[in-house]
Design an enzyme around this catalytic site. Structure first.
Site, PDB file in Angstrom:
ATOM      1  N   ASP A  56      43.561  35.057  45.062  1.00  0.00           N
ATOM      2  CA  ASP A  56      44.724  34.198  45.226  1.00  0.00           C
ATOM      3  C   ASP A  56      45.439  34.457  46.542  1.00  0.00           C
ATOM      4  OD1 ASP A  56      44.284  33.080  42.726  1.00  0.00           O
ATOM      5  OD2 ASP A  56      45.550  34.539  41.699  1.00  0.00           O
TER       6      ASP A  56
ATOM      7  N   TYR B 104      38.686  45.702  40.889  1.00  0.00           N
ATOM      8  CA  TYR B 104      39.929  45.545  41.639  1.00  0.00           C
ATOM      9  C   TYR B 104      40.705  46.856  41.613  1.00  0.00           C
ATOM     10  CZ  TYR B 104      39.688  40.434  41.997  1.00  0.00           C
ATOM     11  OH  TYR B 104      39.325  39.143  42.311  1.00  0.00           O
TER      12      TYR B 104
END
Length: 264
Positions: A58, A117
């Site tokens: 994002d 992540y």
């Protein structure tokens, strides 16, 4: 045609995410990582080249090891030569780290077996200015033991509906989580302690990592723990979870192509 796999790092601060956003009006277009690299490939190949990423990040999210592949129309060009060639055309907030040839049917998205992540958290009343683009600063001292106890629930196949954003278009909210844990790491350049949250799964829902991170930090801040987090997971309701952590501290850390491919 050669199928070339790239390993890519980028500072996501000034990008509207990874994915190219097509606009009829070029003056209305937004800056994305995919578009920048495709523009650079077009300069090298003298024709449009599509880049296939392993996943989307994002706006504001960074990557240390994004993976993407493309088909090169120049069979004589060695894969490793794309590193210098692309970096010469790319802005400094995108760097190509590796380039290698892969099988013709390889696809960075569909061949990936897991994504990892890391989320970086600083704490205290003041934060080094150099870190503001790359960490979330919280004002309480996190209890790492409590955080890891809660994170231990993030294991195996589970319904992650409580941690997705409205508008997610995934067909299923189930994901397979390999592991999730917190640890400490020294920051650069000041050497202060950073709290790091690492999570690995076959794939992630939209804003899932940031929502999990924000929820865990919220619970810890308010003196809550394991059973409270379990209740949030079992509720399968985003309204029961906590805040969505800001994009600044999130990094796509690794893409794996080994191991078992599980459902998405």
């Amino acid at each position: 045609m050669q199928n070339i796999l790239l390993k890519i790092s980028y500072d996501g601060s000034d990008f509207c995410g990874w994915q190219r956003q097509d606009h009829e009006d070029k003056n209305a277009s937004v800056r994305t990582v995919q578009q920048e690299i495709e523009d650079a490939l077009e300069k090298i190949h003298k024709q449009k080249t599509i880049l296939y990423g392993s996943g989307r990040t994002d706006s504001g999210v960074h990557a240390l090891a994004q993976a993407a592949n493309f088909y090169s129309p120049v069979p004589s060009m060695k894969p490793e030569n794309y590193i210098r060639a692309l970096n010469s055309f790319l802005p400094k907030d995108i760097r190509i780290l590796e380039a290698k040839s892969v099988e013709s049917d390889f696809n960075a998205r569909f061949s990936a077996t897991s994504r990892t992540y890391r989320y970086f958290i600083s704490y205290g009343n003041a934060q080094n200015a150099a870190m503001t683009r790359y960490t979330w600063n919280v004002h309480h001292v996190p209890d790492m033991r409590n955080l890891n106890e809660m994170a231990s629930l993030l294991k195996g196949e589970m319904d992650c509906a409580s941690f997705t954003a409205s508008g997610d278009e995934s067909l299923s909210t189930f994901r397979y989580l390999e592991h999730a844990n917190f640890f400490m790491q020294k920051s650069f350049p000041d050497g202060k302690d950073l709290l790091v949250f690492e999570i690995q799964a076959n794939a992630f829902l939209w804003k899932m990592v940031r929502t999990i991170t924000g929820t865990l930090i919220d619970l810890d801040k308010n003196g809550k723990g394991l059973e409270d987090f379990r209740s949030i997971i079992e509720a399968k309701d985003r309204k029961k979870a906590g805040v969505t952590a800001p994009a600044d501290g999130l990094f796509l850390y690794d893409i794996s192509f080994d191991g078992e491919r599980r459902h998405v």
